[in-house]
Design an enzyme around this catalytic site. Structure first.
Site: not given
Ligand code: KIV
Length: 273
Positions: A92, A191, A124, A122, A53-54
């Site tokens: 993501d 991270e 978070e 993925k 999602d960057s």
């Protein structure tokens, strides 16, 4: 500088990543968001491609990862999957597509898998999103966890500083990692945390731990492609090694092109019909 050549051209699977950890082979992972660069990265022999999602930052120019939508992640995921033959492709789940409740999380994950044909998703978080993780795993969708600095929570932290330096946060991170492994996640990204904590988690867990700013003792490394190629500027965290200066290369190439057009040097006689 040595250059890697992939010896095993079989498609990378979640199971193979676990086997790589078992025999101490480090896992390489990079982001990609489009067809052309994903094809280059895959052919270079990368093990895992993350449609991160960057993309919100490097593709769309947003300050955070929060604005990117599920539809936009699916667009990037589809473009990447079309180009990839060998790497495992992970997409993501964007902010807002899984935090609400586990039913919504499952339907977002199903959309990603059905529409992109990616290999895994993925998300978070740890204990707080465990119900969603379980539900997604029950549907047969492989899940990669993400702990430590979680960019989707930047507004809660108020800073991109190193996480889990204090004992309470470090203990919670270890516990969350154990919970994700017990639930059935196939790997976890850590991270921006102290290297010793990365080492502790990698030693404690059987599933691969992929670090970004989590030190050298974890089972693999991930970087944002545009950062490691030197395309992005003004972002220089300690963990970032730049392998090229594409910003200057593109700048010079475009400058030459403009000069050739202005001087009527392009196209020449051989470059016209
Ligand atoms: O979105 C992303 O690029 C990521 C990496 C930083 C791991 O999640």
């Amino acid at each position: 500088m040595s250059i890697h050549k992939a010896e095993d051209n079989r498609k990378v699977t979640t199971r193979r990543l676990v086997e790589m950890k078992q025999r101490g082979e480090r896992i390489s992972m990079l982001t990609a968001y489009d067809y052309t660069t994903a094809g280059i990265v895959d052919k270079s022999g990368i093990d895992v491609i993350l449609v991160g999602d960057s993309a919100s930052n490097v593709m769309a120019g947003n300050v955070t990862t929060l604005p990117i939508t599920l539809d936009q992640m699916i667009y990037h995921g589809k473009s990447v999957v079309r180009a990839v033959e060998r790497a495992l492709v992970v997409v993501d789940m964007p902010f807002g597509s899984y935090q609400g409740n586990s039913k919504e999380a499952l339907s977002s994950a199903i959309r990603i898998m059905k529409e992109t044909h990616a290999d895994a998703i993925k998300l978070e978080g740890g204990e707080e999103i465990l119900e969603s993780v379980n539900r997604i795993l029950c549907a047969g969708i492989p899940v990669m966890g993400h702990l430590g600095l979680m960019p989707q929570s930047i507004n809660k932290y108020g800073t991109y500083n190193v996480r889990a330096k204090e004992k309470d946060e470090a203990d919670k991170l270890v516990n969350d990692a154990m919970l994700l492994q017990e639930a059935g996640c196939f790997a976890i990204v850590l991270e921006k945390i102290p290297a010793e904590l990365g080492k502790k988690v990698a030693e404690k867990l059987e599933i691969p731990i992929i670090g970004i700013g989590a030190g050298r003792y974890v089972d693999g490394q991930v970087l944002v492609l545009h950062d490691m190629l030197g395309m992005t500027q003004g972002f220089s965290p300690r963990f970032l090694r730049r392998y090229a200066d594409l910003n200057s290369i593109i700048h010079d190439a475009v400058g030459h092109y403009i000069a050739d057009v202005k001087n009527n040097d392009f196209p020449n006689n051989n470059e016209q019909y």
